[in-house]
Motif scaffolding. Structure first.
Motif, PDB file in Angstrom:
ATOM      1  N   VAL A 285       0.602  -1.064   0.113  1.00 28.95           N
ATOM      2  CA  VAL A 285      -0.064   0.212   0.155  1.00 28.95           C
ATOM      3  C   VAL A 285       0.693   1.341  -0.143  1.00 28.95           C
ATOM      4  CG1 VAL A 285      -2.209  -1.245   1.403  1.00 28.95           C
ATOM      5  CG2 VAL A 285      -0.344  -0.073   2.381  1.00 28.95           C
ATOM      6  N   ASP A 286       1.828   1.106  -0.641  1.00 28.31           N
ATOM      7  CA  ASP A 286       3.457   1.966  -0.452  1.00 28.31           C
ATOM      8  C   ASP A 286       2.936   3.154  -0.773  1.00 28.31           C
ATOM      9  OD1 ASP A 286       4.595   1.154   1.588  1.00 28.31           O
ATOM     10  OD2 ASP A 286       5.957   0.209   0.523  1.00 28.31           O
ATOM     11  N   PHE A 287       2.293   2.872  -2.449  1.00 24.85           N
ATOM     12  CA  PHE A 287       1.843   3.969  -3.232  1.00 24.85           C
ATOM     13  C   PHE A 287       0.334   4.615  -2.748  1.00 24.85           C
ATOM     14  CE2 PHE A 287      -1.592   4.792  -6.653  1.00 24.85           C
ATOM     15  CZ  PHE A 287      -1.044   5.532  -7.790  1.00 24.85           C
ATOM     16  N   PHE A 288      -0.260   5.030  -1.429  1.00 22.96           N
ATOM     17  CA  PHE A 288      -1.149   5.229  -1.280  1.00 22.96           C
ATOM     18  C   PHE A 288      -1.750   6.156  -0.127  1.00 22.96           C
ATOM     19  CE2 PHE A 288      -2.796   1.065  -3.315  1.00 22.96           C
ATOM     20  CZ  PHE A 288      -3.829   1.498  -4.341  1.00 22.96           C
ATOM     21  N   ARG A 289      -0.476   6.096   0.443  1.00 25.96           N
ATOM     22  CA  ARG A 289      -0.456   6.376   1.576  1.00 25.96           C
ATOM     23  C   ARG A 289       0.425   8.274   1.645  1.00 25.96           C
ATOM     24  NH1 ARG A 289       0.243   3.093   5.785  1.00 25.96           N
ATOM     25  NH2 ARG A 289       0.616   0.992   5.427  1.00 25.96           N
ATOM     26  N   PRO A 290       1.393   8.489   0.818  1.00 28.05           N
ATOM     27  CA  PRO A 290       0.904   9.566   0.537  1.00 28.05           C
ATOM     28  C   PRO A 290       0.208  10.799   0.104  1.00 28.05           C
ATOM     29  CG  PRO A 290       2.792   8.316  -0.874  1.00 28.05           C
ATOM     30  CD  PRO A 290       2.091   7.131  -1.076  1.00 28.05           C
ATOM     31  N   LEU A 291      -1.106   9.588  -1.036  1.00 23.44           N
ATOM     32  CA  LEU A 291      -2.490  10.466  -1.819  1.00 23.44           C
ATOM     33  C   LEU A 291      -3.491   9.783  -0.456  1.00 23.44           C
ATOM     34  CD1 LEU A 291      -2.207   8.013  -4.848  1.00 23.44           C
ATOM     35  CD2 LEU A 291      -1.733  10.360  -4.477  1.00 23.44           C
ATOM     36  N   ALA A 292      -3.514  10.982   0.866  1.00 26.86           N
ATOM     37  CA  ALA A 292      -4.338  11.235   2.004  1.00 26.86           C
ATOM     38  C   ALA A 292      -5.537  11.292   1.617  1.00 26.86           C
ATOM     39  CB  ALA A 292      -3.545  12.767   3.079  1.00 26.86           C
ATOM     40  N   LYS A 293      -6.976  10.699   1.646  1.00 23.51           N
ATOM     41  CA  LYS A 293      -8.277  10.933   1.505  1.00 23.51           C
ATOM     42  C   LYS A 293      -8.921  11.796   2.337  1.00 23.51           C
ATOM     43  CE  LYS A 293      -9.594   6.590   0.254  1.00 23.51           C
ATOM     44  NZ  LYS A 293     -10.853   6.317  -0.400  1.00 23.51           N
ATOM     45  N   THR A 294      -9.217  13.176   1.573  1.00 23.56           N
ATOM     46  CA  THR A 294      -9.968  13.737   1.630  1.00 23.56           C
ATOM     47  C   THR A 294     -11.982  13.708   1.442  1.00 23.56           C
ATOM     48  OG1 THR A 294      -8.490  15.299   0.785  1.00 23.56           O
ATOM     49  CG2 THR A 294     -10.033  16.067   1.119  1.00 23.56           C
TER      50      THR A 294
END
Length: 316
Positions: free
Chosen positions: A50-59
């Motif tokens: 899931v490393d790809f998703f960690r910088p893409l904070a959910k808003t």
């Protein structure tokens, strides 16, 4: 021996704006409502990381489907894309007047037919197919070839979609009401593995709308983040234009130029009608990703040209 009875899958009701849909009980959407715990997702054996998703904070945002979280995460997916040459005149005839086809050469544009299988994602398993064309970035004044070279160099292309059937109700409602895409629900099977890629899209009567099969090109593995591409899609809702960004993290993929063994059957239905209308000429490339991840952002308002600036040059 007595036959084994398969119990129907249990569902729960989810509210999306003014629409209600049924989703699988206990699966991702029911449990997380689009805001998952990535540490828990990482423990799913189907997900490689899931490393790809960690910088893409959910808003959390307000949208036509009610309050929701963006981006929509796809933790494991696969896809097969056919890129075909098509006549620019046929593409222009189908595009809104504010958009221009991206041309490979004068009079020649690019059309794609794509099949997706989303095995693990925020709105649970579903399949999807698409017919779309490459377009020039909104409001660009550069030459089309410059836009094409820049897009390929930066792995960021722009598109307009004519067909986007799916096989689940939640994917249809979110995609149509929330994003403005031309989505409908139908029977849609997609199977992609290291040897073969196949798909079948049914029409309203259960017959073939589109069927596809091809040998899967040899796959190359990539580290997470090593090969990330972006696609901006334009949609028009009423008088308002919006753009949707999709980021794809490719983990295993392969391509074939002027591919052999590709079968694309056009039957009767909305998707096959759209392909025929684009006057496609030949298949230029087959791209298959047996494993990828994606982040689909909610659309944002965008500005496009107020009037068309169509070329006067003759078309082939």
């Amino acid at each position: 021996m007595a036959a084994i009875e398969h119990q129907p899958r249990q569902t729960v009701t989810a509210q999306l704006g003014e629409r209600t849909v049924e989703v699988p009980r206990g699966e991702f959407y029911d449990r997380y409502q689009m805001n998952p715990d990535l540490d828990e997702i990482a423990r799913d054996p189907r997900v490689s990381g899931v490393d790809f998703f960690r910088p893409l904070a959910k808003t959390r945002v307000d949208s036509p489907i009610g309050p929701t979280y963006t981006p929509n995460f796809y933790y494991r997916m696969s896809s097969a894309r056919l890129t075909m040459l098509a006549r620019s005149s046929a593409i222009r005839a189908r595009l809104p007047e504010e958009l221009e086809p991206l041309e490979l050469a004068p009079g020649i544009g690019l059309a794609s037919v794509i099949f997706f299988r989303y095995d693990v994602c925020d709105i649970d398993f579903y399949t999807e197919a698409a017919v779309g064309v490459a377009v020039r970035p909104a409001r660009h004044g550069r030459l089309g070839l410059v836009d094409l070279v820049a897009g390929l160099k930066n792995d960021h292309l722009h598109s307009y979609v004519f067909s986007l059937p799916v096989n689940t109700e939640i994917a249809q409602v979110r995609g149509h009401d929330g994003y403005g895409f031309p989505k409908w629900v139908t029977e849609l099977d997609v199977e992609i593995n290291a040897s073969t890629s196949t798909a079948r899209v049914a029409n309203d009567t259960g017959g073939v709308d589109v069927a596809f099969s091809a040998p899967t090109p040899a796959q190359t593995g990539f580290r997470s983040g090593e090969r990330v591409s972006s696609l901006t899609s334009y949609t028009k809702v009423g008088d308002r234009w919006q753009s949707t960004l999709n980021q794809t993290n490719v983990l295993a993929a392969g391509s074939s130029s002027l591919p052999r063994g590709v079968e694309l059957e056009l039957g009767e239905g909305r998707m096959s009608d759209d392909i025929r209308s684009l006057a496609t000429m030949r298949t230029l490339r087959l791209d298959v990703a047996t494993e990828a991840q994606a982040a689909l952002h909610m659309p944002v308002p965008t500005s496009v040209r107020a009037t068309a600036q169509r070329s006067d040059r003759s078309e082939i």
